[in-house]
Enzyme design. Structure first.
Site, short mmCIF file in Angstrom:
data_model
loop_
_atom_site.label_atom_id
_atom_site.label_comp_id
_atom_site.label_asym_id
_atom_site.label_seq_id
_atom_site.Cartn_x
_atom_site.Cartn_y
_atom_site.Cartn_z
N LYS A 53 -6.06 12.64 -29.35
CA LYS A 53 -4.79 12.19 -29.94
C LYS A 53 -3.65 13.07 -29.45
O LYS A 53 -2.58 12.55 -29.07
CB LYS A 53 -4.88 12.23 -31.48
CG LYS A 53 -5.76 11.12 -32.06
CD LYS A 53 -6.03 11.27 -33.55
CE LYS A 53 -7.04 10.23 -34.01
NZ LYS A 53 -7.38 10.29 -35.44
N GLN A 97 -7.23 14.54 -40.23
CA GLN A 97 -8.42 13.97 -39.60
C GLN A 97 -9.54 13.86 -40.62
O GLN A 97 -9.87 14.83 -41.32
CB GLN A 97 -8.84 14.82 -38.39
CG GLN A 97 -9.98 14.23 -37.57
CD GLN A 97 -9.64 12.87 -36.94
OE1 GLN A 97 -8.49 12.62 -36.57
NE2 GLN A 97 -10.62 12.00 -36.82
N ASP A 120 -1.13 7.06 -40.63
CA ASP A 120 -2.48 6.49 -40.68
C ASP A 120 -2.55 5.31 -41.64
O ASP A 120 -3.52 4.55 -41.61
CB ASP A 120 -3.47 7.56 -41.17
CG ASP A 120 -4.34 8.11 -40.05
OD1 ASP A 120 -4.58 7.39 -39.07
OD2 ASP A 120 -4.80 9.26 -40.19
N1 GUN Z 1 -11.49 9.44 -38.73
C1 GUN Z 1 -11.97 8.33 -38.13
N2 GUN Z 1 -10.97 7.47 -37.85
C2 GUN Z 1 -9.84 8.05 -38.28
C3 GUN Z 1 -8.48 7.64 -38.27
O1 GUN Z 1 -8.08 6.56 -37.81
N3 GUN Z 1 -7.60 8.53 -38.80
C4 GUN Z 1 -7.99 9.71 -39.33
N4 GUN Z 1 -7.06 10.51 -39.85
N5 GUN Z 1 -9.24 10.11 -39.37
C5 GUN Z 1 -10.15 9.28 -38.85
#
Ligand code: GUN
Length: 297
Positions: A53, A97, A120
């Protein structure tokens, strides 16, 4: 005829290029998009996702700041990091995350993120707004699936979409988005308590597998001609690889090729779309900030 294999990487590249254009335009307005990333602990998959990311943000001309907290951190220290980023004007989006280490409440942590920075789309205000069809950030993975469906020209309106999985990150928002006004699919949500899963999946014009169980969806569970979107990312042992594992989805890919009209591979299908949609959401957060500021002048 075997299914068309959907190139998620190519679709994601287009979206990332668009996000990079937005970042340039926003920087000229004094708002260089910036995402704060909070990672707690050392889960290898999470470390790799966060690294990907941050790299994508940099490639799109966006900034990132991070808070890496050690395994065993208290909930108060995670909440303090969120509060700091909530109050930081240079930060447009905040991402925690997931999953968090055991002992931390994901619900309480996510709810602490300011809704205007919730790129998110997981916090209760965002989920509520999205559910009622009000403007909101939408979760990145299901948004990426919607984008794939648009890109391949899939008929969603009036289609029967079956979503397998009910996670807060994928299954639930996916079902909501497919059934929302404008998308207009008829949606069935299946989960671990569903009796006779195949009876439901065989009805699906659009089948979204997001259960996190390798091989759950076999060819005989797919309606001929269906669009199959495999969101599963599962590590299975593979001694022939240096890493000792390989990634597979929830769908028996080889079998499904003979039944589906279109299918996403794993890796290279939905995965790249998640990051692309995150960049779009960060740009959107920065754009909303710029508009708010300019409106005040
Ligand atoms: N863990 C797995 N997918 C995601 C996501 O799209 N965002 C976040 N913050 N954690 C994740």
């Amino acid at each position: 005829m075997p299914a068309v294999i959907i190139d998620g990487g190519a679709i994601a590249r287009k979206i990332r290029a668009r996000a990079a254009q937005s970042a340039l335009a926003l920087a000229a307005r004094g708002e260089r998009p910036c995402l704060a990333v909070i990672l707690v602990g050392n889960d290898p998959a999470s470390l790799s996702y966060v690294g990907a990311k941050e790299k994508a943000l940099a490639q799109a001309g966006m900034l990132s700041v991070d808070a890496r907290l050690p395994e065993g951190s208290s909930e108060a220290s995670v909440l303090a990091a969120i509060e700091r980023f909530n109050g930081d004007d240079k930060v447009h989006g905040i991402l925690v995350q997931l999953p968090l280490p055991a002992g931390l409440s994901e619900g309480r942590v996510i709810a602490a993120i300011s809704p205007e920075k919730d790129v998110d789309g997981f916090c209760p205000v965002s989920v509520g707004n999205a559910t009622f069809g009000r403007p909101s950030f939408l979760p990145c993975t299901p948004s990426g699936v919607m984008e794939i469906l648009r890109e391949i020209g899939a008929v969603v309106s009036g289609a029967h979409a079956v979503v397998v999985g009910r996670s807060c990150i994928v299954g639930r928002p996916m079902a909501m988005m497919l059934g929302a006004r404008g998308a207009d699919a008829t949606v069935t949500m299946c989960h671990s308590g569903t009796r006779d899963l195949a009876r439901h999946t065989l009805q699906a014009d659009i089948l979204v597998a997001a259960a996190g169980r390798p091989g759950l969806i076999t060819a005989d569970m797919i309606k001929p001609g269906a669009v199959v979107i495999d969101v599963g990312v599962n590590r299975v042992a593979d001694p022939s690889r240096e890493s000792g594992y390989r990634l597979v989805g929830d769908v028996d890919f080889e079998g499904a090729l003979e039944r589906a009209s279109h299918i996403t591979p794993v890796p290279g299908g939905v995965g790249p779309m998640t990051i692309a949609m995150l960049l779009e959401n960060v740009a959107k957060a920065a754009r909303e900030r710029a508009e708010k500021k300019e409106g005040k002048q």
